[in-house]
Scaffold this motif. Structure first.
Motif, PDB file in Angstrom:
ATOM      1  N   SER A  35      -9.149   4.679 -13.443  1.00  0.00           N
ATOM      2  CA  SER A  35      -7.896   4.764 -12.688  1.00  0.00           C
ATOM      3  C   SER A  35      -7.100   3.478 -12.864  1.00  0.00           C
ATOM      4  CB  SER A  35      -8.150   4.987 -11.195  1.00  0.00           C
ATOM      5  OG  SER A  35      -8.741   6.241 -10.950  1.00  0.00           O
ATOM      6  N   THR A  36      -5.793   3.598 -12.691  1.00  0.00           N
ATOM      7  CA  THR A  36      -4.922   2.433 -12.622  1.00  0.00           C
ATOM      8  C   THR A  36      -4.532   2.220 -11.167  1.00  0.00           C
ATOM      9  OG1 THR A  36      -4.043   2.859 -14.842  1.00  0.00           O
ATOM     10  CG2 THR A  36      -2.739   1.435 -13.408  1.00  0.00           C
ATOM     11  N   TYR A  37      -4.621   0.976 -10.719  1.00  0.00           N
ATOM     12  CA  TYR A  37      -4.341   0.644  -9.326  1.00  0.00           C
ATOM     13  C   TYR A  37      -3.123  -0.276  -9.262  1.00  0.00           C
ATOM     14  CZ  TYR A  37      -9.044   2.401  -8.405  1.00  0.00           C
ATOM     15  OH  TYR A  37     -10.164   3.198  -8.316  1.00  0.00           O
ATOM     16  N   TYR A  38      -2.306  -0.043  -8.236  1.00  0.00           N
ATOM     17  CA  TYR A  38      -1.117  -0.861  -8.013  1.00  0.00           C
ATOM     18  C   TYR A  38      -1.170  -1.434  -6.606  1.00  0.00           C
ATOM     19  CZ  TYR A  38       0.771   1.763 -11.999  1.00  0.00           C
ATOM     20  OH  TYR A  38       0.971   2.340 -13.235  1.00  0.00           O
ATOM     21  N   LEU A  59      -1.739   6.943  -2.400  1.00  0.00           N
ATOM     22  CA  LEU A  59      -2.460   5.813  -1.816  1.00  0.00           C
ATOM     23  C   LEU A  59      -3.948   6.023  -2.084  1.00  0.00           C
ATOM     24  CD1 LEU A  59      -0.541   5.236   1.524  1.00  0.00           C
ATOM     25  CD2 LEU A  59      -0.732   3.634  -0.383  1.00  0.00           C
ATOM     26  N   VAL A  60      -4.654   4.934  -2.296  1.00  0.00           N
ATOM     27  CA  VAL A  60      -5.997   4.975  -2.870  1.00  0.00           C
ATOM     28  C   VAL A  60      -6.973   5.847  -2.074  1.00  0.00           C
ATOM     29  CG1 VAL A  60      -6.716   2.862  -1.665  1.00  0.00           C
ATOM     30  CG2 VAL A  60      -7.878   3.552  -3.785  1.00  0.00           C
ATOM     31  N   THR A  61      -7.773   6.592  -2.820  1.00  0.00           N
ATOM     32  CA  THR A  61      -8.922   7.322  -2.287  1.00  0.00           C
ATOM     33  C   THR A  61     -10.172   6.520  -2.630  1.00  0.00           C
ATOM     34  OG1 THR A  61      -7.873   9.489  -2.553  1.00  0.00           O
ATOM     35  CG2 THR A  61     -10.291   9.438  -2.473  1.00  0.00           C
ATOM     36  N   ILE A  62     -10.910   6.080  -1.621  1.00  0.00           N
ATOM     37  CA  ILE A  62     -12.123   5.283  -1.846  1.00  0.00           C
ATOM     38  C   ILE A  62     -13.324   6.217  -1.755  1.00  0.00           C
ATOM     39  CG2 ILE A  62     -13.492   3.326  -1.041  1.00  0.00           C
ATOM     40  CD1 ILE A  62     -10.947   2.114   0.088  1.00  0.00           C
ATOM     41  N   ASN A  63     -13.939   6.459  -2.900  1.00  0.00           N
ATOM     42  CA  ASN A  63     -15.007   7.455  -2.978  1.00  0.00           C
ATOM     43  C   ASN A  63     -16.402   6.907  -2.736  1.00  0.00           C
ATOM     44  OD1 ASN A  63     -13.468   9.881  -3.743  1.00  0.00           O
ATOM     45  ND2 ASN A  63     -12.971   8.726  -5.590  1.00  0.00           N
ATOM     46  N   ASN A  64     -16.577   5.598  -2.867  1.00  0.00           N
ATOM     47  CA  ASN A  64     -17.919   5.029  -2.752  1.00  0.00           C
ATOM     48  C   ASN A  64     -17.842   3.530  -2.493  1.00  0.00           C
ATOM     49  OD1 ASN A  64     -17.494   3.828  -5.428  1.00  0.00           O
ATOM     50  ND2 ASN A  64     -17.843   5.901  -6.208  1.00  0.00           N
ATOM     51  N   LEU A  88      -4.400  -3.762   4.046  1.00  0.00           N
ATOM     52  CA  LEU A  88      -4.134  -2.910   2.896  1.00  0.00           C
ATOM     53  C   LEU A  88      -4.138  -1.440   3.320  1.00  0.00           C
ATOM     54  CD1 LEU A  88      -6.549  -4.590   0.298  1.00  0.00           C
ATOM     55  CD2 LEU A  88      -4.053  -4.843   0.377  1.00  0.00           C
ATOM     56  N   TRP A  89      -3.033  -0.754   3.073  1.00  0.00           N
ATOM     57  CA  TRP A  89      -2.990   0.684   3.325  1.00  0.00           C
ATOM     58  C   TRP A  89      -3.878   1.429   2.336  1.00  0.00           C
ATOM     59  CZ3 TRP A  89      -1.355   1.712   7.817  1.00  0.00           C
ATOM     60  CH2 TRP A  89      -0.135   1.308   8.350  1.00  0.00           C
ATOM     61  N   ILE A  90      -4.599   2.435   2.834  1.00  0.00           N
ATOM     62  CA  ILE A  90      -5.330   3.361   1.972  1.00  0.00           C
ATOM     63  C   ILE A  90      -4.873   4.784   2.308  1.00  0.00           C
ATOM     64  CG2 ILE A  90      -7.292   1.795   1.721  1.00  0.00           C
ATOM     65  CD1 ILE A  90      -8.831   3.464   3.736  1.00  0.00           C
ATOM     66  N   GLY A  91      -5.357   5.759   1.560  1.00  0.00           N
ATOM     67  CA  GLY A  91      -4.842   7.119   1.706  1.00  0.00           C
ATOM     68  C   GLY A  91      -5.441   7.953   2.812  1.00  0.00           C
ATOM     69  N   LEU A  92      -6.373   7.405   3.583  1.00  0.00           N
ATOM     70  CA  LEU A  92      -7.014   8.182   4.645  1.00  0.00           C
ATOM     71  C   LEU A  92      -6.072   8.330   5.839  1.00  0.00           C
ATOM     72  CD1 LEU A  92      -9.888   9.453   4.876  1.00  0.00           C
ATOM     73  CD2 LEU A  92     -10.470   7.531   6.358  1.00  0.00           C
ATOM     74  N   ASN A  93      -6.045   9.512   6.435  1.00  0.00           N
ATOM     75  CA  ASN A  93      -5.172   9.754   7.579  1.00  0.00           C
ATOM     76  C   ASN A  93      -5.640  11.002   8.334  1.00  0.00           C
ATOM     77  OD1 ASN A  93      -3.161  12.263   6.933  1.00  0.00           O
ATOM     78  ND2 ASN A  93      -3.798  11.214   5.035  1.00  0.00           N
ATOM     79  N   TYR A 153       2.042  -8.671  11.882  1.00  0.00           N
ATOM     80  CA  TYR A 153       1.536  -9.936  11.343  1.00  0.00           C
ATOM     81  C   TYR A 153       2.238 -10.225  10.012  1.00  0.00           C
ATOM     82  CZ  TYR A 153      -1.993 -10.197  14.996  1.00  0.00           C
ATOM     83  OH  TYR A 153      -2.630 -10.301  16.211  1.00  0.00           O
ATOM     84  N   ASP A 154       1.488 -10.375   8.916  1.00  0.00           N
ATOM     85  CA  ASP A 154       2.139 -10.653   7.638  1.00  0.00           C
ATOM     86  C   ASP A 154       2.381  -9.389   6.824  1.00  0.00           C
ATOM     87  OD1 ASP A 154      -0.539 -10.248   7.244  1.00  0.00           O
ATOM     88  OD2 ASP A 154      -0.812 -11.892   5.831  1.00  0.00           O
ATOM     89  N   GLY A 155       2.242  -8.216   7.446  1.00  0.00           N
ATOM     90  CA  GLY A 155       2.555  -6.955   6.794  1.00  0.00           C
ATOM     91  C   GLY A 155       1.334  -6.224   6.275  1.00  0.00           C
ATOM     92  N   VAL A 156       1.495  -4.928   6.029  1.00  0.00           N
ATOM     93  CA  VAL A 156       0.439  -4.094   5.462  1.00  0.00           C
ATOM     94  C   VAL A 156       0.894  -3.659   4.065  1.00  0.00           C
ATOM     95  CG1 VAL A 156      -1.103  -2.136   5.803  1.00  0.00           C
ATOM     96  CG2 VAL A 156      -0.050  -3.256   7.799  1.00  0.00           C
ATOM     97  N   TYR A 157       0.036  -3.884   3.080  1.00  0.00           N
ATOM     98  CA  TYR A 157       0.384  -3.692   1.670  1.00  0.00           C
ATOM     99  C   TYR A 157      -0.363  -2.481   1.116  1.00  0.00           C
ATOM    100  CZ  TYR A 157       2.312  -8.395   2.063  1.00  0.00           C
ATOM    101  OH  TYR A 157       3.046  -9.496   2.455  1.00  0.00           O
ATOM    102  N   GLY A 158       0.355  -1.590   0.466  1.00  0.00           N
ATOM    103  CA  GLY A 158      -0.248  -0.361  -0.025  1.00  0.00           C
ATOM    104  C   GLY A 158      -1.029  -0.559  -1.310  1.00  0.00           C
ATOM    105  N   VAL A 159      -2.168   0.132  -1.412  1.00  0.00           N
ATOM    106  CA  VAL A 159      -2.938   0.182  -2.655  1.00  0.00           C
ATOM    107  C   VAL A 159      -2.816   1.594  -3.211  1.00  0.00           C
ATOM    108  CG1 VAL A 159      -5.197  -0.046  -3.737  1.00  0.00           C
ATOM    109  CG2 VAL A 159      -4.537  -1.599  -1.882  1.00  0.00           C
ATOM    110  N   VAL A 160      -2.249   1.691  -4.411  1.00  0.00           N
ATOM    111  CA  VAL A 160      -2.017   2.980  -5.062  1.00  0.00           C
ATOM    112  C   VAL A 160      -3.066   3.206  -6.139  1.00  0.00           C
ATOM    113  CG1 VAL A 160      -0.416   4.286  -6.520  1.00  0.00           C
ATOM    114  CG2 VAL A 160       0.456   2.879  -4.631  1.00  0.00           C
ATOM    115  N   GLU A 161      -3.531   4.443  -6.248  1.00  0.00           N
ATOM    116  CA  GLU A 161      -4.445   4.819  -7.327  1.00  0.00           C
ATOM    117  C   GLU A 161      -3.815   5.946  -8.141  1.00  0.00           C
ATOM    118  OE1 GLU A 161      -9.015   6.428  -8.114  1.00  0.00           O
ATOM    119  OE2 GLU A 161      -8.209   6.374  -6.077  1.00  0.00           O
ATOM    120  N   VAL A 162      -3.730   5.724  -9.450  1.00  0.00           N
ATOM    121  CA  VAL A 162      -3.284   6.761 -10.379  1.00  0.00           C
ATOM    122  C   VAL A 162      -4.465   7.078 -11.285  1.00  0.00           C
ATOM    123  CG1 VAL A 162      -1.661   7.397 -12.194  1.00  0.00           C
ATOM    124  CG2 VAL A 162      -0.915   5.919 -10.312  1.00  0.00           C
TER     125      VAL A 162
END
Length: 213
Positions: A35-38, A59-64, A88-93, A153-162
């Motif tokens: 995967s490519t991550y941003y 937004l990133v899916t963390i599988n393991n 860091l934002w992730i894709g869970l919701n 605080y200093d913000g939440v930054y998104g992690v993208v997975e392609v």
């Protein structure tokens, strides 16, 4: 003139599939595990997800645990990276059903790492971030209000997975708005045929130059 019309039609066909302008700036990128991550600039969860879609993913899916460690060591607050972030934002919701957390990519939930006592936000906190305010809980997850990603605080930054080869996913959620390559090949072949058909070598004297197709 006819060839120009055909080219215009081809571009019109492709226009819905071009990537939209990014809502959030990309700060860094890397690859891992197919995967490519941003890393995105700080934003709301929704804006981060919209940008992820424009990039061709989610937004990133963390599988393991291995993928979790990779993110920790790449952009986590204690990673020592130039882009080490506290949140860091992730894709869970659980936007669809309160308390039922799912990945925005549609993939099966096989791994979670919530901080003790979390998730606890109820209907007011439907998105999830990884946080690094404490070394003892570095990278653990917390449910949060996705609209507060800029001023918290200093913000939440998104992690993208392609996913580089999304055909292996349990869901086709990463494959968005992709036209069939066969259609594109048809249009290109049609253009080539018409160009050859109207070549001076193939035209009869006094041939009509008007479009007849």
């Amino acid at each position: 003139m006819c060839q120009k019309k055909l080219i215009s039609l081809f571009l019109l066909f492709l226009s819905p599939f071009t990537k939209a302008e990014l809502l959030v700036d990309v700060l860094d990128t890397t690859t891992w595990g197919g995967s490519t991550y941003y890393l995105l600039d700080k934003s709301t969860w929704d804006d981060a997800q919209s940008t992820a879609i424009a990039l061709g993913g989610n937004l990133v899916t963390i599988n393991n645990a291995e993928e979790h460690i990779f993110i920790n060591e790449t952009w986590g607050g204690f990673s020592g990276s130039e882009y080490a972030m506290t949140y860091l934002w992730i894709g869970l919701n659980d936007e669809d059903n309160e308390g039922e957390f799912t990945w925005i990519s549609g993939e099966e939930v096989t791994y979670t790492l919530f901080t003790s006592g979390e998730p606890n936000g109820g209907e007011n906190e439907n998105q999830v971030y990884m946080w690094y305010r404490s070394a003892a809980y570095a990278g653990y997850w917390n449910d949060f209000d996705g609209s507060r990603g800029v001023d918290y605080y200093d913000g939440v930054y998104g992690v993208v997975e392609v996913v580089d080869d999304p055909t292996g996913l349990s869901s086709a959620a990463n494959i968005t708005d992709l036209p069939s390559p066969h259609v594109g090949i048809f249009f290109l072949s049609f253009l080539a045929y018409q160009a050859r058909r109207r070549s001076p070598l193939n035209q009869q004297p006094h041939a009509d130059d008007a479009c007849d197709y």
